[in-house]
Design a protein around this motif. Structure first.
Motif, PDB file in Angstrom:
ATOM      1  N   LEU A  86       0.827  -1.208   0.000  1.00  0.00           N
ATOM      2  CA  LEU A  86       0.000   0.000   0.000  1.00  0.00           C
ATOM      3  C   LEU A  86       0.859   1.255   0.000  1.00  0.00           C
ATOM      4  O   LEU A  86       0.610   2.200  -0.758  1.00  0.00           O
ATOM      5  CB  LEU A  86      -0.922  -0.006   1.214  1.00  0.00           C
ATOM      6  N   LEU A 130      -7.829  -1.463   2.792  1.00  0.00           N
ATOM      7  CA  LEU A 130      -7.746  -2.897   2.528  1.00  0.00           C
ATOM      8  C   LEU A 130      -8.345  -3.226   1.173  1.00  0.00           C
ATOM      9  O   LEU A 130      -9.227  -2.509   0.686  1.00  0.00           O
ATOM     10  CB  LEU A 130      -8.476  -3.692   3.609  1.00  0.00           C
ATOM     11  N   PRO A 184      -3.041  -0.059   7.148  1.00  0.00           N
ATOM     12  CA  PRO A 184      -3.570  -1.205   6.409  1.00  0.00           C
ATOM     13  C   PRO A 184      -4.209  -2.198   7.367  1.00  0.00           C
ATOM     14  O   PRO A 184      -3.671  -2.479   8.443  1.00  0.00           O
ATOM     15  CB  PRO A 184      -2.311  -1.797   5.744  1.00  0.00           C
TER      16      PRO A 184
END
Length: 612
Positions: free
Chosen positions: A216, A353, A308
């Motif tokens: 991410l 997510l 995350p």
């Protein structure tokens, strides 16, 4: 004194170790691997019944295999990396604690420390060493320990901040024979690129960021290079942050503490990162009492923590990551970041997510009660992002939360989530959600526009979760305005009617709302839509603009937008029915770029706007 006189072999250090000692081990990337490996393999009787204390263990030298021997017991504060498996099986003792509280536990000797094994840089000509790539609670550990051993590693950078320690503070020194713990860059796939693209607009110029490791952040970093005056206050410092600083986006000018410096406690990354950090004054390492302290985090305006997560349920509870890669993302660590963001003026926390995991199973669930590593304070969960969009939860009811989360779930999971929410009595039994896989909402039209008087309006497609916002929007209008819109005296707009209105079939209807205020705290001030005529290739056009915002050019902008969308979708033109007394609306059409054919009858003007 000559510091070379303090250098001994690791074996000589092991002779100083006594049974029952509590030994502090440098944290994570700063693990003194030479000392620890000798400690793990020593045959000395002294190396028995030892208590090892390490804030974060990356499972390198202190392996699960060695812990099985039961000569050692590891205490840790972090549930990430390989510690999860060992904690569950009882081979590691987890101390649940806010990270910002750990210094006090050591200072008060509630967690006693007899020895400290610390990784350091070679001393300079003045005898000063740098802690290099981790600070956390090293100074406190050294103060409490009667045996302090420094492992000199020539491959770690000389960093600045609360990192400088004189060689006289050590009882003994050893030369490292092991390289420091490094971490390769994480691969980035298209899903994480899309999630990052959804996060990017949420990070404004002047924001102060907290990053971690993983795909991410590798995807997000390059998208922020166009921002201005970003700041860094992050537990972990990575290659992605290095590149963001090199882009010029980070100046740290807007921070209130450590202004002009990127603040961190741990360095974790590649050899290139370590080389760049060597004697680099742009990055400051400080203890966790400062980096994780919510009151200090909150001094920075617009603090944004990106976290995350692996699961989220329909009420907003999240399950955090476990296992490898989960550093500074456990409940204890994120709690400090979240509270800091709540104190920060304009601060926010973004939980991110993918909508599904790598096995294709949903990550948005009805309940996460069976998952470990939960962050149960759903009232502190503000923003959730997937590759399908952004859900704003703060200040919203459980019903509104569920609708917002279903909207950003994988399309193939939304119907099942809808039924689960009904069974859980979160949504009304008659709740509907339009799910159209072949013709998704025209999300690419989301945009901002400054209209007259400098008012900023955000435009986007209508969503199922707009039901309450549209309901409030409807009841702001006078009877005359409602009659002008509906050609009828409508007094109420109950749930049954409004949910049908906001759940549009995007094959036949395009509905755009205009909003003022920051996302998640905004309100609808305009709505326009076209409805395709089932008998020809024209669509009927309607507008609704808050009376306080009329005359600012909002309707004209929406008109242009719907013309563009209609052309893109192959329409031949638009039609509209307008009361002949509605001069303002008629002007919108007449001033438009397309010719308008008008016929009037019984006080109603019928408009036809052909595209060709």
């Amino acid at each position: 004194m000559r510091w070379e006189k303090l250098i001994v072999s690791p074996e000589m250090v092991m002779e100083k170790v006594k049974p029952g000692m509590s030994i502090f081990i440098g944290t994570g990337p700063a693990e003194p691997r030479t000392l620890v490996k000798h400690l793990m393999t020593t045959d000395s009787k002294a190396g028995q019944d030892l208590e090892l204390i390490q804030l974060v263990s990356l499972g390198d030298a202190i392996t699960l295999k060695e812990l099985d021997v039961q000569r050692y017991r590891l205490k840790t504060f972090c549930t990430g990396w390989v510690a999860d498996e060992a904690i569950t099986s009882g081979r590691i003792d987890l101390i649940p604690s806010r990270f910002s509280w750990i210094p006090e536990l050591i200072e008060s000797e509630q967690i006693p420390i007899d020895a400290a094994f610390i990784q350091i840089t070679p001393p300079d000509r003045m005898g000063n060493c740098s802690l290099g790539i981790a600070v956390d609670v090293v100074r406190l550990a050294m103060e409490k320990a009667s045996l302090v051993v420094g492992e000199i590693n020539h491959q770690i950078p000389y960093t600045y901040g609360d990192t400088i320690i004189h060689v006289s503070d050590f009882s003994l020194l050893v030369q490292s024979t092991e390289p420091p713990i490094l971490l390769e860059r994480w691969p980035v796939d298209d899903i994480f690129k899309t999630i990052a693209a959804n996060i990017e607009p949420l990070i404004k110029d002047g924001s102060c960021l907290s990053f971690s490791i993983g795909s991410l952040f590798e995807a997000l970093g390059p998208l922020l290079v166009g921002k201005k005056n970003l700041g860094i206050h992050s537990p972990l410092f990575t290659d992605a942050l290095m590149e963001l600083i090199l882009s010029g986006a980070v100046t740290n000018r807007r921070k209130e503490i450590f202004r002009g410096k990127s603040l961190t406690s741990y360095i974790l990354g590649t050899p290139e990162l370590l080389k760049w950090l060597d004697r680099n004054p742009m990055v400051e390492l400080q203890g966790i009492d400062r980096v994780f302290n919510p009151s200090k985090i909150g001094l920075n305006p617009q603090f944004v923590a990106v976290i995350p997560v692996r699961k989220v349920d329909l009420t907003g509870r999240v399950a955090l990551h476990v296992g490898k890669g989960a550093i500074a993302t456990g409940p204890a660590e994120v709690l400090d970041l979240i509270h800091g963001a709540e104190i920060s003026p304009g601060g926010s926390v973004i939980f991110a997510l993918p909508s599904r995991n790598r096995q294709g199973k949903p990550n948005i669930l009805g309940s996460i009660k069976s998952f470990q590593n939960q962050f149960g304070q759903r009232e502190s969960v503000d923003i959730v992002v997937t590759e399908f969009g952004v859900a704003y939860l703060k200040g919203h009811t459980l019903r509104e939360r569920a609708l917002a989360l279903i909207e950003i779930a994988h399309p193939d999971d939304r119907l099942n989530l809808l039924e689960k929410a009904k069974k859980m009595h979160i949504l009304y039994p008659d709740q509907i959600i339009e799910i159209d896989h072949a013709h998704p909402h025209p999300v690419k039209i989301a945009t901002e526009q400054i209209v007259k008087l400098g008012v900023k309006i955000r435009f986007r497609p209508i969503k199922s979760s707009d039901e309450e916002g549209m309901r409030r929007f409807f009841y702001q209008f006078s009877d005359i305005s409602i009659y002008s819109r509906y050609f009828a005296h409508i007094r109420t707009m109950p749930h049954a009617k409004m949910q049908e209105y906001v759940n549009v079939d995007s094959r036949q209807v395009v509905s755009i709302v205009g909003l003022v205020g920051e996302p998640g705290r905004d309100r609808i001030v305009a709505e326009s839509r076209y409805i395709k005529n089932p008998y020809n290739n024209f669509a009927e056009l309607v507008f609704f603009v808050d009376e306080q915002f009329q005359g600012l050019g909002i309707a004209s902008y929406l008109y242009k937008m719907l013309i563009r969308i209609g052309k893109d979708r192959g329409l031949q033109g638009l039609t509209a029915s307008v009361l002949s007394s509605n001069i303002g609306m008629l002007k919108v059409f007449k001033k438009g770029a397309l010719p308008v054919q008008i016929t009037s009858e019984s006080g109603v003007s019928e408009l036809t706007i052909p595209f060709y």
